[in-house]
Write an enzyme that holds these catalytic residues in place. Structure first.
Site, PDB file in Angstrom:
ATOM      1  N   GLY A  48       0.771  -1.237   0.000  1.00 49.23           N
ATOM      2  CA  GLY A  48       0.000   0.000   0.000  1.00 49.23           C
ATOM      3  C   GLY A  48       0.800   1.283   0.000  1.00 49.23           C
ATOM      4  O   GLY A  48       0.348   2.297  -0.505  1.00 49.23           O
ATOM      5  N   GLU A 103       3.828   4.515   5.762  1.00 50.29           N
ATOM      6  CA  GLU A 103       2.588   3.728   5.713  1.00 50.29           C
ATOM      7  C   GLU A 103       1.564   4.416   4.829  1.00 50.29           C
ATOM      8  O   GLU A 103       1.562   5.634   4.705  1.00 50.29           O
ATOM      9  CB  GLU A 103       1.995   3.604   7.118  1.00 50.29           C
ATOM     10  CG  GLU A 103       2.341   2.340   7.854  1.00 50.29           C
ATOM     11  CD  GLU A 103       1.592   1.107   7.330  1.00 50.29           C
ATOM     12  OE1 GLU A 103       1.133   1.085   6.180  1.00 50.29           O
ATOM     13  OE2 GLU A 103       1.480   0.156   8.099  1.00 50.29           O
ATOM     14  N   ASP A 107      -4.788   2.146  10.801  1.00 46.21           N
ATOM     15  CA  ASP A 107      -6.147   1.753  11.131  1.00 46.21           C
ATOM     16  C   ASP A 107      -6.164   1.344  12.605  1.00 46.21           C
ATOM     17  O   ASP A 107      -6.142   2.197  13.476  1.00 46.21           O
ATOM     18  CB  ASP A 107      -6.550   0.618  10.181  1.00 46.21           C
ATOM     19  CG  ASP A 107      -8.038   0.314  10.167  1.00 46.21           C
ATOM     20  OD1 ASP A 107      -8.815   1.068  10.765  1.00 46.21           O
ATOM     21  OD2 ASP A 107      -8.414  -0.683   9.559  1.00 46.21           O
ATOM     22  N   LYS A 135      -6.687   6.895  10.504  1.00 47.88           N
ATOM     23  CA  LYS A 135      -8.085   6.596  10.817  1.00 47.88           C
ATOM     24  C   LYS A 135      -8.189   6.338  12.327  1.00 47.88           C
ATOM     25  O   LYS A 135      -8.328   5.205  12.775  1.00 47.88           O
ATOM     26  CB  LYS A 135      -8.539   5.369  10.020  1.00 47.88           C
ATOM     27  CG  LYS A 135     -10.036   5.202   9.954  1.00 47.88           C
ATOM     28  CD  LYS A 135     -10.463   3.883   9.323  1.00 47.88           C
ATOM     29  CE  LYS A 135     -10.232   3.770   7.859  1.00 47.88           C
ATOM     30  NZ  LYS A 135     -10.859   2.537   7.282  1.00 47.88           N
ATOM     31  N   PHE A 156     -14.305   2.429   4.292  1.00 47.50           N
ATOM     32  CA  PHE A 156     -13.408   1.562   3.540  1.00 47.50           C
ATOM     33  C   PHE A 156     -12.931   2.353   2.319  1.00 47.50           C
ATOM     34  O   PHE A 156     -13.720   2.680   1.443  1.00 47.50           O
ATOM     35  CB  PHE A 156     -14.128   0.278   3.106  1.00 47.50           C
ATOM     36  CG  PHE A 156     -13.175  -0.809   2.693  1.00 47.50           C
ATOM     37  CD1 PHE A 156     -12.323  -0.648   1.614  1.00 47.50           C
ATOM     38  CD2 PHE A 156     -13.131  -1.992   3.389  1.00 47.50           C
ATOM     39  CE1 PHE A 156     -11.439  -1.634   1.236  1.00 47.50           C
ATOM     40  CE2 PHE A 156     -12.253  -3.001   3.021  1.00 47.50           C
ATOM     41  CZ  PHE A 156     -11.401  -2.819   1.941  1.00 47.50           C
ATOM     42  N   VAL A 157     -11.630   2.661   2.293  1.00 49.08           N
ATOM     43  CA  VAL A 157     -11.089   3.486   1.218  1.00 49.08           C
ATOM     44  C   VAL A 157     -10.108   2.701   0.349  1.00 49.08           C
ATOM     45  O   VAL A 157      -9.434   1.777   0.826  1.00 49.08           O
ATOM     46  CB  VAL A 157     -10.412   4.759   1.765  1.00 49.08           C
ATOM     47  CG1 VAL A 157     -11.438   5.688   2.376  1.00 49.08           C
ATOM     48  CG2 VAL A 157      -9.319   4.429   2.766  1.00 49.08           C
ATOM     49  N   ARG A 169      -5.604  -0.086  -6.427  1.00 48.98           N
ATOM     50  CA  ARG A 169      -4.411   0.636  -5.953  1.00 48.98           C
ATOM     51  C   ARG A 169      -4.007   1.745  -6.915  1.00 48.98           C
ATOM     52  O   ARG A 169      -3.412   2.737  -6.521  1.00 48.98           O
ATOM     53  CB  ARG A 169      -3.223  -0.322  -5.810  1.00 48.98           C
ATOM     54  CG  ARG A 169      -3.335  -1.327  -4.706  1.00 48.98           C
ATOM     55  CD  ARG A 169      -2.029  -2.127  -4.600  1.00 48.98           C
ATOM     56  NE  ARG A 169      -2.167  -3.322  -3.806  1.00 48.98           N
ATOM     57  CZ  ARG A 169      -2.121  -3.371  -2.479  1.00 48.98           C
ATOM     58  NH1 ARG A 169      -1.958  -2.260  -1.793  1.00 48.98           N
ATOM     59  NH2 ARG A 169      -2.246  -4.510  -1.836  1.00 48.98           N
TER      60      ARG A 169
END
Length: 189
Positions: A48, A103, A107, A135, A156-157, A169
């Site tokens: 990510g 990062e 979360d 978040k 949810f992203v 992505r």
């Protein structure tokens, strides 16, 4: 085939221009913080962080080394299990170096806490954290980034490196995924 993402994206949460502007601002802070240091290692958490780390690195006016780790606590779920595994470790020795964990999103904090603890055990000078998205509403562990781009709500992203089942992505923005795309998985929890 060019795909119409409106069938999976509920709305754009953060547009491409805002992301790029924020990353330039973050890079300025990183440049200021590390200006007198010459041993900075950027540690990207795959997969990510790739887009964020690449864009951030373009604006750094420092000599940096870049390395990556694959760390997972999600298995095949849409939520963190808390069981963190290192699937790919660093190739770089970070002893006596400044380390900046890069990062995409923080979360629950489980993965990041374990990653930071692991890196601290390797005797770096310092370990700091930068994340594109924070978040805090979902946080289970008391861990805070040193720098963050955007605080986001508990949605949810996907996009700009973030995925759902390895998809989306490549979107140049952060979008909220339609619940219908993942509700079967969520309902199985």
């Amino acid at each position: 085939m060019i795909r119409d993402y409106s069938e999976v994206i509920d709305r754009v949460l953060i547009d491409e221009e805002s992301i790029k502007l924020k990353i330039k601002q973050l890079a300025k802070s990183i440049n200021d913080h590390y200006k007198d240091k010459d041993d900075l290692v950027l540690v990207g958490i795959l997969k990510g962080s790739v887009m964020f780390m690449a864009e951030l690195a373009k604006h750094l006016k420092l000599d940096v080394t870049m390395d990556f780790m694959v760390v997972s606590s999600y298995a095949e779920n849409t939520y963190s299990s808390g069981n963190v595994k290192i699937l790919k470790d660093l190739d770089t020795d970070i002893k006596d170096k400044e380390v900046l964990i890069v990062e995409d999103i923080i979360d629950t904090g489980y993965t990041l806490r374990k990653t930071k603890e692991n890196l601290l055990n390797r005797d770096p000078k310092d370990v700091r954290i930068i994340t594109l998205l924070d978040k805090p509403e979902r946080r289970k562990i008391d861990i805070k980034p040193d720098w963050y781009g955007f605080k986001i709500p508990n949605e949810f992203v996907v996009g700009f490196g973030l995925d759902f089942d390895q998809l989306y992505r490549n979107l140049p923005y952060i979008g909220v995924l339609k619940r219908s795309c993942y509700e079967d998985i969520e309902d199985a929890k």
